[in-house]
Motif scaffolding. Structure first.
Motif, PDB file in Angstrom:
ATOM      1  N   CYS A  64       0.874  -1.173   0.000  1.00 42.17           N
ATOM      2  CA  CYS A  64       0.000   0.000   0.000  1.00 42.17           C
ATOM      3  C   CYS A  64       0.909   1.220   0.000  1.00 42.17           C
ATOM      4  O   CYS A  64       1.888   1.275   0.743  1.00 42.17           O
ATOM      5  CB  CYS A  64      -0.924   0.014   1.230  1.00 42.17           C
ATOM      6  N   GLU A  76      -2.925   3.656  -3.085  1.00 40.65           N
ATOM      7  CA  GLU A  76      -2.820   2.608  -4.093  1.00 40.65           C
ATOM      8  C   GLU A  76      -2.430   1.327  -3.372  1.00 40.65           C
ATOM      9  O   GLU A  76      -1.472   1.321  -2.603  1.00 40.65           O
ATOM     10  CB  GLU A  76      -1.737   2.940  -5.119  1.00 40.65           C
ATOM     11  N   HIS A  78      -1.688  -2.910  -3.776  1.00 46.54           N
ATOM     12  CA  HIS A  78      -1.502  -4.091  -4.627  1.00 46.54           C
ATOM     13  C   HIS A  78      -2.124  -5.265  -3.893  1.00 46.54           C
ATOM     14  O   HIS A  78      -1.723  -5.610  -2.783  1.00 46.54           O
ATOM     15  CB  HIS A  78      -0.027  -4.349  -4.897  1.00 46.54           C
ATOM     16  N   TRP A  94      -2.885  -3.627  -8.927  1.00 52.44           N
ATOM     17  CA  TRP A  94      -3.036  -2.395  -8.155  1.00 52.44           C
ATOM     18  C   TRP A  94      -4.470  -1.899  -8.244  1.00 52.44           C
ATOM     19  O   TRP A  94      -5.061  -1.871  -9.316  1.00 52.44           O
ATOM     20  CB  TRP A  94      -2.097  -1.313  -8.680  1.00 52.44           C
ATOM     21  N   LEU A  96      -6.779   1.527  -7.087  1.00 46.58           N
ATOM     22  CA  LEU A  96      -6.610   2.926  -6.723  1.00 46.58           C
ATOM     23  C   LEU A  96      -7.828   3.410  -5.955  1.00 46.58           C
ATOM     24  O   LEU A  96      -8.955   3.269  -6.425  1.00 46.58           O
ATOM     25  CB  LEU A  96      -6.429   3.774  -7.978  1.00 46.58           C
TER      26      LEU A  96
END
Length: 142
Positions: A64, A76, A78, A94, A96
């Motif tokens: 993060c 963001e 992952h 990822w 957002l």
């Protein structure tokens, strides 16, 4: 043709400051999930490398990150998301917080999105729900 070249150079000049923004890695993140079948929803705070299971989904937070100048925006994360009824991950990549539809998980039952990163010394603003007001006949113009 010359106009196009000048326009592209001009736009590249605007993109420079946006790309120069630095990101910081967070120790964890807050993820929200929704079971569209039951309407059940919940938030889960995960540390980097930690996973949580709800229903058929297992959500793993790989990383993060957030804009170092503004931890309240632009998170963001992952994620790797597994469905116990499938062999392959239903999502790996990822997500957002500012644009959840840009990289959304495609699943017929569940929805998952990123709320924010966990940043030491930063507490998100607390919001209170307003009490529901009952409608009167006057509200309906009668």
């Amino acid at each position: 043709m010359i106009r196009a070249a000048v326009l592209s150079l001009g736009l590249a000049g605007f993109a420079g400051p946006l790309m120069a923004q630095g990101y910081a890695d967070a120790q964890g993140g807050v993820i929200r999930w929704l079971d569209t079948l039951t309407g059940e929803t919940g938030d889960v705070e995960l540390a980097r490398g930690q996973s949580a299971t709800n229903g058929r989904l297992t959500i793993l937070l790989n990383a993060c990150r957030y804009p170092s100048e503004n931890p309240a925006s632009g998170a963001e994360a992952h994620l790797t998301i597994l469905d116990s009824s499938r062999d392959a991950p239903v999502f790996a990549g990822w997500m957002l917080a500012d644009s959840p539809a840009l990289s959304a998980m495609e699943h017929p039952r569940y929805d998952v999105w990123v709320l924010r990163c966990v940043v030491p010394g930063y507490a998100p603003p607390v919001t209170e729900e307003a009490p529901a007001e009952e409608a009167t006949e006057e509200d309906w113009g009668e």
